[in-house]
Design an enzyme around this catalytic site. Structure first.
Site: not given
Ligand code: GDP
Ligand code: IMO
Ligand code: MG
Length: 428
Positions: A14, A17, A41-42, A220
Site C-alpha cells: 500500500d 504503487k 488493491g492498487h 504487496q
Molecule cells: P498500493 O497498493 O501500493 O497501490 O497503494 P494503495 O492504493 O493500496 O494505497 C495508497 C493510497 O494512498 C491510495 O488511497 C492512494 O490514492 C493514496 N495516495 C497515493 N499517493 C499519494 C500521495 O502522494 N498523497 C496522498 N495524500 N495520497 C496518496
Molecule cells: P498491495 O499490492 C498491504 C497482507 C495482509 C496480511 C498478509 C497476508 O495493495 O500493496 P494474504 O491475503 O496475502 O495471504 O495476506 O499480507 N497483504 C497486504 N498488505 N497491501 C497488499 O497489497 C497486501 N496483500 C497482502 O494484510 O497481513
Molecule cells: Mg494496496
C-alpha cells in the site's frame, strides 16, 4: 538507455504503487503483473474518478499499453472477468489488450475456505482471498493452472479430490463442515474460463518476443516477501525483486538492463498482524491514519501507522538492488510539528543496524529515532521542487543519504499529476 522498469513496494504494501505505476505507464508499451493475486488493491485517481485494481496491471488504464497477467500470479478468474468488465463499462477497451498466462494457477472457493480456517488458529490477518492456500496447492503439486482447464475431465477430477481433502481437513482438524459441491465449483470455473480463454497464451514467450518497453508491477511489498519479509507475517509470494524471474518465467539475465525502483510512503503502514517496530498506537498514529486515509483498498481494514523505518527501507534497497526510491504521501506529514525517522534498532542496549530475520528479536527491538522539525505548510499537490518547504527537502535529503540511493520522485497527492521528479530519467 535502460529499456524496462520494475516498480516494487519497499514496505509492507500500500505504498502508492498504483498511483506511481499509473503515471509512469504512459511511457510504456506493456505492463506486467507477475505475483500475488486479488489480495492487492492498487488505487489510481484520475480527475476525481477512483479506480482500484486487484488483478489487472495498473498500467492497463493507459490504452496504448498491453497488459499481462503473468505465470507467478494466482488468479481468481471470476474476479478477473469482473474487473475487466467494470473497466469496459467505463469505456476502456481491455479484452483485446490483456493476456493471461497459461501457466498461472487459479484460485478456487476451497482455497478461500482454507484461508478463513487457517486464520482461526495463528492469525496472520490475511485478506481472505485464498492466496496462501492457492500457493500451498501449487507447491504441493495439487494446483490447477489455467492451461489445465483445456482438459475438463482432469480439471473435474482435481477439483473433486481437492474438495474432499479440504472437507476432511475441516471436519477432522477444525471440526467444521465446509463440504463444497465439486460439480458446482467445476461448472462455475469452466464458465469463467470460457470468458477468458481467447486471451490465454504463453506470456513468457510474449514478453521475450516483445520489442517495446515493459513495466513490471510488483504487488504487496518487500517486507511482505515470503523469504525476505517478516515471516510468517508475510504474503505467500516473493513480493520483492526475487519474484521477478519465477513470476514471469523470464531468465534473471533478462532484467540486467532494467531500472529497479521501489515506492515508499514518507511514513510506514501495515495491515494485518506482525512486527512493526515504529508503530504508533497513540494520537500521532491516529493523525497519520486520518490524514493519510489509511484504510485498506481491498478489505477496508484500518492500517496500522508509524514513523518511517529506515532500517527496514535499507533492507528493501539491498534485497531489491534498487536504483531509486519514490516517496509518496509526503503531504500527509504537513500537519506534524515534529517528524521522526528510525535510523537503527536497539535491544538490551545493543544497537542493530540491519533488519533481523528472527521474529522474536523483531518483536523486542526498540526504534532509535532522529527527530526532524515539521514544515507545517501545505505541500498537497505540489508539482515542483522550488515550491517545497526547506524542512521537507531536508527530510528527503536525509533519507537518500542514509539509503545511499536517490529519491527520484516525490508524490504529493493521490491524483495522477500530483508529483514531481527529483531526478528525471533519460526517457522523459
Ligand atoms: P498500493 O497498493 O501500493 O497501490 O497503494 P494503495 O492504493 O493500496 O494505497 C495508497 C493510497 O494512498 C491510495 O488511497 C492512494 O490514492 C493514496 N495516495 C497515493 N499517493 C499519494 C500521495 O502522494 N498523497 C496522498 N495524500 N495520497 C496518496
Ligand atoms: P498491495 O499490492 C498491504 C497482507 C495482509 C496480511 C498478509 C497476508 O495493495 O500493496 P494474504 O491475503 O496475502 O495471504 O495476506 O499480507 N497483504 C497486504 N498488505 N497491501 C497488499 O497489497 C497486501 N496483500 C497482502 O494484510 O497481513
Ligand atoms: Mg494496496
Amino acid at each position: 538507455m535502460k529499456k524496462d522498469l520494475v516498480i516494487l513496494g519497499a514496505q509492507w504494501g500500500d505504498e502508492g504503487k498504483g498511483k506511481v505505476v499509473d503515471l509512469l505507464s504512459a511511457d510504456f508499451d506493456m505492463v506486467v503483473r507477475y505475483q500475488g493475486g486479488s489480495n492487492a488493491g492498487h488505487t489510481v485517481m484520475v480527475g476525481g474518478e477512483k479506480f482500484v485494481l486487484h488483478l489487472l496491471p495498473t498500467g492497463i488504464l493507459h490504452e496504448q499499453a498491453i497488459g499481462v497477467v503473468a505465470q507467478g500470479m494466482v488468479v481468481d478468474l471470476e474476479l478477473l472477468v469482473k474487473e475487466i468488465e467494470e473497466l469496459e463499462k467505463k469505456g476502456l477497451k481491455v479484452w483485446d489488450r490483456i493476456y493471461i498466462s497459461d501457466r498461472a494457477h487459479i484460485v478456487l472457493p476451497y482455497h478461500k475456505v482454507l484461508d478463513s480456517l487457517f486464520e482461526k488458529k495463528g492469525k496472520i490477518g490475511t485478506t481472505l482471498r485464498g492466496i496462501g492456500p492457492s500457493y500451498m496447492f501449487k507447491y504441493g503439486r495439487k494446483g490447477i493452472r489455467v492451461c489445465d482447464l483445456e482438459d475438463p475431465d482432469r480439471t473435474y477430477q482435481l477439483i473433486k479430490e481437492n474438495i474432499e481433502f479440504v472437507s476432511d481437513l475441516c471436519e477432522k482438524v477444525y471440526c467444521e463442515n465446509h463440504r463444497l459441491d465439486a460439480q458446482e465449483v467445476f461448472e462455475k470455473t469452466m464458465e469463467h474460463y470460457k470468458r477468458v480463454k481467447e486471451r490465454v497464451i504463453d506470456t513468457t514467450r510474449l514478453i521475450l518476443d516483445f520489442r517495446g518497453r515493459v513495466l513490471f508491477e510488483g504487488a504487496q511489498g518487500t517486507m511482505l516477501d515470503i523469504d525476505m519479509g517478516t515471516y510468517p507475517y508475510v504474503t505467500s509470494s516473493n513480493a520483492s525483486a526475487l519474484g521477478l524471474s519465477n513470476g514471469t518465467g523470464l531468465p534473471p539475465k533478462y532484467f540486467s538492463e532494467a531500472n529497479f525502483w521501489a515506492v515508499s510512503k514518507a511514513y510506514t503502514t501495515r495491515v494485518g498482524e506482525g512486527p512493526f517496530p515504529t508503530e504508533l498506537k497513540d494520537a500521532t498514529g491516529e493523525l497519520l491514519r486520518e490524514r493519510g486515509g489509511e484504510y485498506g483498498a481491498t478489505t477496508g481494514r484500518p492500517r496500522r501507522c508509524g514513523w518511517l523505518d529506515l532500517v527496514a527501507l535499507k533492507h528493501a534497497v539491498e534485497v531489491n538492488g534498487l536504483d531509486g526510491i519514490i516517496i509518496t504521501k509526503l503531504d500527509v506529514l504537513d500537519a506534524f510539528e515534529e517528524i521522526k525517522v528510525c535510523v537503527a534498532y536497539e535491544v538490551n542496549g545493543k544497537r542493530i543496524d540491519h533488519f533481523p530475520a528472527s521474529l522474536s528479536l523483531l518483536q523486542r527491538v526498540k526504534p532509535v529515532y532522529k527527530t526532524f522539525k515539521g514544515w507545517l505548510k501545505d505541500t498537497r499537490g505540489a508539482r515542483s521542487l522550488s515550491t517545497m518547504p526547506s524542512e521537507a527537502l531536508e527530510y528527503i535529503d536525509f533519507i537518500q543519504e542514509y539509503l545511499k540511493v536517490p529519491v527520484v520522485m516525490l508524490s504529493t497527492g493521490p491524483e495522477r499529476e500530483e508529483y514531481f521528479w527529483l531526478y528525471e530519467p533519460a526517457w522523459k
